[in-house]
Motif scaffolding. Structure first.
Motif, PDB file in Angstrom:
ATOM      1  N   LEU A 116       0.833  -1.061  -0.110  1.00 51.35           N
ATOM      2  CA  LEU A 116      -0.131   0.058  -0.027  1.00 51.35           C
ATOM      3  C   LEU A 116       1.062   1.242   0.010  1.00 51.35           C
ATOM      4  O   LEU A 116       0.510   2.095  -0.650  1.00 51.35           O
ATOM      5  N   TYR A 117       2.053   1.367   0.746  1.00 55.19           N
ATOM      6  CA  TYR A 117       2.878   2.445   0.732  1.00 55.19           C
ATOM      7  C   TYR A 117       3.597   2.498  -0.615  1.00 55.19           C
ATOM      8  O   TYR A 117       3.584   3.490  -1.240  1.00 55.19           O
ATOM      9  N   ALA A 118       3.790   1.518  -1.341  1.00 53.95           N
ATOM     10  CA  ALA A 118       4.362   1.676  -2.707  1.00 53.95           C
ATOM     11  C   ALA A 118       3.290   2.287  -3.735  1.00 53.95           C
ATOM     12  O   ALA A 118       3.703   3.247  -4.465  1.00 53.95           O
ATOM     13  N   LYS A 119       2.253   1.667  -3.609  1.00 54.08           N
ATOM     14  CA  LYS A 119       1.018   2.123  -4.437  1.00 54.08           C
ATOM     15  C   LYS A 119       1.023   3.787  -3.984  1.00 54.08           C
ATOM     16  O   LYS A 119       0.626   4.652  -4.928  1.00 54.08           O
ATOM     17  N   GLY A 120       0.800   4.148  -2.884  1.00 60.04           N
ATOM     18  CA  GLY A 120       0.488   5.455  -2.531  1.00 60.04           C
ATOM     19  C   GLY A 120       1.774   6.441  -3.021  1.00 60.04           C
ATOM     20  O   GLY A 120       1.450   7.492  -3.413  1.00 60.04           O
ATOM     21  N   VAL A 121       3.035   6.099  -2.961  1.00 60.88           N
ATOM     22  CA  VAL A 121       4.144   6.872  -3.576  1.00 60.88           C
ATOM     23  C   VAL A 121       3.912   6.955  -4.867  1.00 60.88           C
ATOM     24  O   VAL A 121       3.921   8.083  -5.498  1.00 60.88           O
ATOM     25  N   ARG A 122       3.442   5.793  -5.766  1.00 61.52           N
ATOM     26  CA  ARG A 122       3.242   5.838  -7.199  1.00 61.52           C
ATOM     27  C   ARG A 122       2.361   6.898  -7.403  1.00 61.52           C
ATOM     28  O   ARG A 122       2.383   7.727  -8.588  1.00 61.52           O
ATOM     29  N   VAL A 123       1.112   6.875  -6.614  1.00 56.62           N
ATOM     30  CA  VAL A 123      -0.134   7.793  -6.888  1.00 56.62           C
ATOM     31  C   VAL A 123       0.496   9.382  -6.714  1.00 56.62           C
ATOM     32  O   VAL A 123       0.092  10.282  -7.411  1.00 56.62           O
ATOM     33  N   ILE A 124       1.245   9.508  -5.471  1.00 56.75           N
ATOM     34  CA  ILE A 124       1.766  10.910  -5.401  1.00 56.75           C
ATOM     35  C   ILE A 124       2.498  11.284  -6.484  1.00 56.75           C
ATOM     36  O   ILE A 124       2.559  12.382  -6.974  1.00 56.75           O
ATOM     37  N   PHE A 125       3.457  10.369  -7.100  1.00 57.15           N
ATOM     38  CA  PHE A 125       4.481  10.984  -8.027  1.00 57.15           C
ATOM     39  C   PHE A 125       3.708  11.287  -9.203  1.00 57.15           C
ATOM     40  O   PHE A 125       3.776  12.054  -9.904  1.00 57.15           O
ATOM     41  N   LYS A 126       2.818  10.299  -9.657  1.00 58.31           N
ATOM     42  CA  LYS A 126       1.938  10.680 -10.761  1.00 58.31           C
ATOM     43  C   LYS A 126       1.063  11.997 -10.791  1.00 58.31           C
ATOM     44  O   LYS A 126       0.856  12.509 -11.638  1.00 58.31           O
ATOM     45  N   ARG A 127       0.414  12.137  -9.492  1.00 58.30           N
ATOM     46  CA  ARG A 127      -0.260  13.325  -9.263  1.00 58.30           C
ATOM     47  C   ARG A 127       0.525  14.763  -9.342  1.00 58.30           C
ATOM     48  O   ARG A 127       0.030  15.605 -10.119  1.00 58.30           O
ATOM     49  N   PHE A 128       1.681  14.322  -8.934  1.00 57.53           N
ATOM     50  CA  PHE A 128       2.619  15.908  -8.943  1.00 57.53           C
ATOM     51  C   PHE A 128       3.594  15.773 -10.265  1.00 57.53           C
ATOM     52  O   PHE A 128       4.523  16.584 -10.299  1.00 57.53           O
ATOM     53  N   GLN A 129       3.556  14.472 -11.045  1.00 56.73           N
ATOM     54  CA  GLN A 129       4.228  14.585 -12.178  1.00 56.73           C
ATOM     55  C   GLN A 129       5.849  14.590 -11.740  1.00 56.73           C
ATOM     56  O   GLN A 129       6.397  15.236 -12.467  1.00 56.73           O
ATOM     57  N   ILE A 130       6.121  13.674 -11.075  1.00 60.59           N
ATOM     58  CA  ILE A 130       7.397  13.582 -10.457  1.00 60.59           C
ATOM     59  C   ILE A 130       8.085  12.095 -11.237  1.00 60.59           C
ATOM     60  O   ILE A 130       7.340  11.136 -10.833  1.00 60.59           O
ATOM     61  N   ASN A 131       9.056  12.413 -12.094  1.00 64.43           N
ATOM     62  CA  ASN A 131       9.653  11.123 -12.590  1.00 64.43           C
ATOM     63  C   ASN A 131      10.683  10.734 -11.555  1.00 64.43           C
ATOM     64  O   ASN A 131      11.966  11.364 -11.769  1.00 64.43           O
ATOM     65  N   PRO A 132      10.610   9.420 -11.133  1.00 62.12           N
ATOM     66  CA  PRO A 132      11.824   9.103 -10.262  1.00 62.12           C
ATOM     67  C   PRO A 132      13.244   8.663 -11.107  1.00 62.12           C
ATOM     68  O   PRO A 132      14.155   8.779 -10.172  1.00 62.12           O
ATOM     69  N   LEU A 133      13.104   8.596 -12.188  1.00 64.85           N
ATOM     70  CA  LEU A 133      14.205   8.332 -13.043  1.00 64.85           C
ATOM     71  C   LEU A 133      15.118   9.611 -12.956  1.00 64.85           C
ATOM     72  O   LEU A 133      16.346   9.416 -13.246  1.00 64.85           O
ATOM     73  N   LYS A 134      14.695  10.861 -12.826  1.00 69.86           N
ATOM     74  CA  LYS A 134      15.347  11.996 -12.893  1.00 69.86           C
ATOM     75  C   LYS A 134      15.995  12.071 -11.671  1.00 69.86           C
ATOM     76  O   LYS A 134      16.918  12.938 -11.429  1.00 69.86           O
ATOM     77  N   LEU A 135      15.749  11.092 -10.638  1.00 67.37           N
ATOM     78  CA  LEU A 135      16.486  11.247  -9.307  1.00 67.37           C
ATOM     79  C   LEU A 135      17.947  10.645  -9.476  1.00 67.37           C
ATOM     80  O   LEU A 135      18.800  10.966  -8.670  1.00 67.37           O
ATOM     81  N   VAL A 136      17.800   9.759 -10.296  1.00 66.58           N
ATOM     82  CA  VAL A 136      19.067   8.852 -10.448  1.00 66.58           C
ATOM     83  C   VAL A 136      19.678   9.300 -11.764  1.00 66.58           C
ATOM     84  O   VAL A 136      21.044   8.605 -12.321  1.00 66.58           O
ATOM     85  N   ALA A 137      19.194  10.064 -12.564  1.00 71.35           N
ATOM     86  CA  ALA A 137      20.018  10.423 -14.054  1.00 71.35           C
ATOM     87  C   ALA A 137      21.421  11.039 -13.830  1.00 71.35           C
ATOM     88  O   ALA A 137      22.071  10.610 -14.313  1.00 71.35           O
ATOM     89  N   ALA A 138      21.488  11.834 -12.983  1.00 71.45           N
ATOM     90  CA  ALA A 138      22.910  12.382 -12.744  1.00 71.45           C
ATOM     91  C   ALA A 138      24.048  11.515 -12.261  1.00 71.45           C
ATOM     92  O   ALA A 138      24.826  11.390 -12.847  1.00 71.45           O
ATOM     93  N   PRO A 139      23.495  10.737 -11.135  1.00 68.88           N
ATOM     94  CA  PRO A 139      24.528   9.686 -10.767  1.00 68.88           C
ATOM     95  C   PRO A 139      25.004   8.633 -11.824  1.00 68.88           C
ATOM     96  O   PRO A 139      26.085   8.182 -12.298  1.00 68.88           O
ATOM     97  N   LEU A 140      23.943   8.365 -12.467  1.00 67.97           N
ATOM     98  CA  LEU A 140      24.040   7.459 -13.636  1.00 67.97           C
ATOM     99  C   LEU A 140      24.963   8.167 -14.760  1.00 67.97           C
ATOM    100  O   LEU A 140      25.866   7.368 -15.449  1.00 67.97           O
ATOM    101  N   ALA A 141      24.581   9.240 -15.146  1.00 67.79           N
ATOM    102  CA  ALA A 141      25.512   9.749 -16.005  1.00 67.79           C
ATOM    103  C   ALA A 141      26.894  10.062 -15.651  1.00 67.79           C
ATOM    104  O   ALA A 141      27.827   9.935 -16.586  1.00 67.79           O
ATOM    105  N   GLN A 142      27.098  10.562 -14.495  1.00 65.36           N
ATOM    106  CA  GLN A 142      28.390  10.759 -13.742  1.00 65.36           C
ATOM    107  C   GLN A 142      29.199   9.439 -13.961  1.00 65.36           C
ATOM    108  O   GLN A 142      30.440   9.551 -14.358  1.00 65.36           O
ATOM    109  N   ILE A 143      28.596   8.549 -13.598  1.00 62.52           N
ATOM    110  CA  ILE A 143      29.179   7.111 -13.616  1.00 62.52           C
ATOM    111  C   ILE A 143      29.712   6.781 -14.884  1.00 62.52           C
ATOM    112  O   ILE A 143      30.734   6.019 -14.958  1.00 62.52           O
ATOM    113  N   SER A 144      28.697   6.629 -15.937  1.00 61.86           N
ATOM    114  CA  SER A 144      29.000   6.292 -16.961  1.00 61.86           C
ATOM    115  C   SER A 144      30.393   7.074 -17.725  1.00 61.86           C
ATOM    116  O   SER A 144      30.959   6.312 -18.396  1.00 61.86           O
ATOM    117  N   VAL A 145      30.100   8.470 -17.562  1.00 61.07           N
ATOM    118  CA  VAL A 145      31.202   9.239 -18.132  1.00 61.07           C
ATOM    119  C   VAL A 145      32.680   8.883 -17.417  1.00 61.07           C
ATOM    120  O   VAL A 145      33.489   8.828 -18.212  1.00 61.07           O
TER     121      VAL A 145
END
Length: 161
Positions: free
Chosen positions: A104-133
């Motif tokens: 239920l917690y995970a479902k709630g987080v997904r609903v909140i992210f969808k409602r406020f248009q937050i993409n969780p991939l944007k949270l890890v984009a910088a570390p992934l880009a820096q590591i790959s570079v």
């Protein structure tokens, strides 16, 4: 390939940023081109190109910071804190239902992210880009060293000697 044998003066015979077929070759060609243009020691080329690559990643880091700020502050943060409080109360009252509460917690987080248009991939984009570079940069430099295109025997400083 763009990596050519080094000349006696320590520069490469490769054309500047010749046709490259991979990110690894692009990094190698840019290192050789920067060294040929600057004409300084390799340690200065490596340090300067590291700063240049990091500067190219600033927009990705800013995007991550904005996403994190919107996630933690304002109404999104309030909803997530409230959801976390409900989860803690539910698991304390009914320890046997921890799995159901987690779903239920995970479902709630997904609903909140969808409602406020937050993409969780944007949270890890910088570390992934820096590591790959970083990894591409390390492999490119090691490849240049093993091919003989990069000679640190007489141009080293501190950690390169």
């Amino acid at each position: 390939p763009p990596v050519a044998a080094p000349r006696r003066d320590g520069t490469s015979g490769a054309p500047l940023l010749a046709a490259v077929s991979s990110p690894l070759e692009a990094v190698q060609a840019s290192l050789l081109a920067a060294h040929a243009l600057a004409g300084g020691p390799w340690w200065a080329t490596i340090a300067t190109s590291t700063l240049a690559f990091r500067a190219c990643l600033v927009p990705v880091t800013i995007m991550q910071m904005k996403t994190m700020s919107s996630l933690l502050g304002g109404p999104v943060g309030q909803h997530l804190r409230h959801l976390s409080m409900l989860y803690t109360k539910e698991t304390a009252a009914h320890p046997e239902a921890r799995s159901k509460a987690a779903q239920l917690y995970a479902k709630g987080v997904r609903v909140i992210f969808k409602r406020f248009q937050i993409n969780p991939l944007k949270l890890v984009a910088a570390p992934l880009a820096q590591i790959s570079v970083l990894l591409t940069y390390i492999v490119a430099t090691r490849d240049l060293l093993s091919n003989g295109a990069l000679d640190l025997s007489n141009q080293g400083m501190l950690w390169f000697t």
